[in-house]
Enzyme design. Sequence first.
Site, PDB file in Angstrom:
ATOM      1  N   ARG A 129      47.336  36.957  42.121  1.00 18.30           N
ATOM      2  CA  ARG A 129      45.931  36.925  41.811  1.00 18.30           C
ATOM      3  C   ARG A 129      45.826  36.903  40.116  1.00 18.30           C
ATOM      4  O   ARG A 129      46.254  35.838  39.543  1.00 18.30           O
ATOM      5  CB  ARG A 129      45.232  38.452  41.937  1.00 18.30           C
ATOM      6  CG  ARG A 129      43.649  38.105  42.134  1.00 18.30           C
ATOM      7  CD  ARG A 129      43.013  39.438  42.358  1.00 18.30           C
ATOM      8  NE  ARG A 129      42.710  40.433  41.582  1.00 18.30           N
ATOM      9  CZ  ARG A 129      42.355  41.361  41.999  1.00 18.30           C
ATOM     10  NH1 ARG A 129      41.384  41.581  42.870  1.00 18.30           N
ATOM     11  NH2 ARG A 129      42.075  42.375  40.948  1.00 18.30           N
TER      12      ARG A 129
ATOM     13  N   LYS B   7      33.304  49.905  41.432  1.00 17.16           N
ATOM     14  CA  LYS B   7      32.602  48.682  41.626  1.00 17.16           C
ATOM     15  C   LYS B   7      32.008  48.952  43.134  1.00 17.16           C
ATOM     16  O   LYS B   7      30.874  48.111  43.281  1.00 17.16           O
ATOM     17  CB  LYS B   7      33.571  47.462  41.634  1.00 17.16           C
ATOM     18  CG  LYS B   7      34.662  47.421  42.507  1.00 17.16           C
ATOM     19  CD  LYS B   7      35.668  46.605  42.322  1.00 17.16           C
ATOM     20  CE  LYS B   7      36.785  46.501  43.147  1.00 17.16           C
ATOM     21  NZ  LYS B   7      38.197  45.987  42.687  1.00 17.16           N
TER      22      LYS B   7
END
Length: 370
Positions: free
Chosen positions: A131, A36
């Site tokens: 998360r 990413k």
Amino acid sequence: MTLPRLAIDLGKIEHNARTLVARLARSGITVTSVTKAILGDPEIAAGLLGSGVSGLGDSRIENIEKMRRAGIKSEIALIRTPMLSQIDRVVRHADMSFNTELDVIAALSSAAKKANKMHGVVLMVELGDLREGVMPDDIVKTVGAMLCLPNIVFKGIGANLACLSGISPGEANMTTLSELADSIDAKFGPITDIVSGGNSANIEWALSGADTGRINNLRLGEAILFGREALHRQPIDGLHQDAMELVAEVIEAKIKPSLPWGVIAQNAFGEINQSSDRGPTSRVIVAVGRQDIDPTGLRPPPGFEILGASSDHLVLDAGSNHVCVGDEITFQINYSAFLRAMTSPFVGQVLATQANHGYSRQQTSAAFVP
Ligand SMILES: *Cc1c(COP(=O)(O)O)cnc(C)c1O
């Protein structure tokens, strides 16, 4: 050559990847290389695949599509839970995805059936970083529900720590993950293939010689690109920390007082000037700003000090360095500054490979290709 630019040394990145793959293999852990931060750059991705990583992972479907368009055929996982609005693209381009919601897995199932494909699912477990993840008590039940869905293959489980709350991966939470894999297999047979323990924050634990249990995969971005573990940002032995540098151009160089004058209020970013008087200073401006980088993530060359940054200007005290307009200044860069620079259309990228020790590619166009 384009300015500002990121100078990326692929040879160093490949060295880091090869070294980590070899060290983690001793504990039976494979490496998924996370692309990413490099926005799925196909040339870097190909170099990583050549360094022995077991597959690629990216959080954005756009990056995965870019790699597919460039002809990368190896296994790619979408490592963020898919958006319902992108399900068809996910099924089409990613071999598997990380998931936390049965509704999303059901949508993947329908889309995969329609496309006549199989789609792999790694179920993420919440281990305290708060998360993403299914709560540990709900994992076995969730696996049971997804096993009934057509065209879905349960691949395994994973966890992600030290991201939102900075919870450290270690003996306790990694044992929980291993035990969950055992519970799933006790109930449904040996179906848990992947047990993905985490990211670059897991490096210390994984290389400490501790029993790694059933953890057989880590997903690494920062450790490969920057040669650092992500809990204390310590360099990893034998790895390069300088595979990436930022080069920017000087557009003003003058001796000025070190204290601003006039009535002081907030600056463009809501901050109040705190500088102290150090007498007349050699101040230089380089043409890069907060739109392109995180100024706290840059380290200037010796003798320089970063004084501040606005959207388009980075101001430095040049000390006793002699600097002229048009000079290039090279900065060491950290992960957060690199992320922003990669997604800024104003920052070019130049890839150097070990093969020629020179610059082999110049990408002057926008870094962000949707
Ligand atoms: C970004 C990301 C990673 C890689 O993190 P690094 O700290 O760069 O190694 C791994 N897993 C998930 C789910 C991610 O989003």
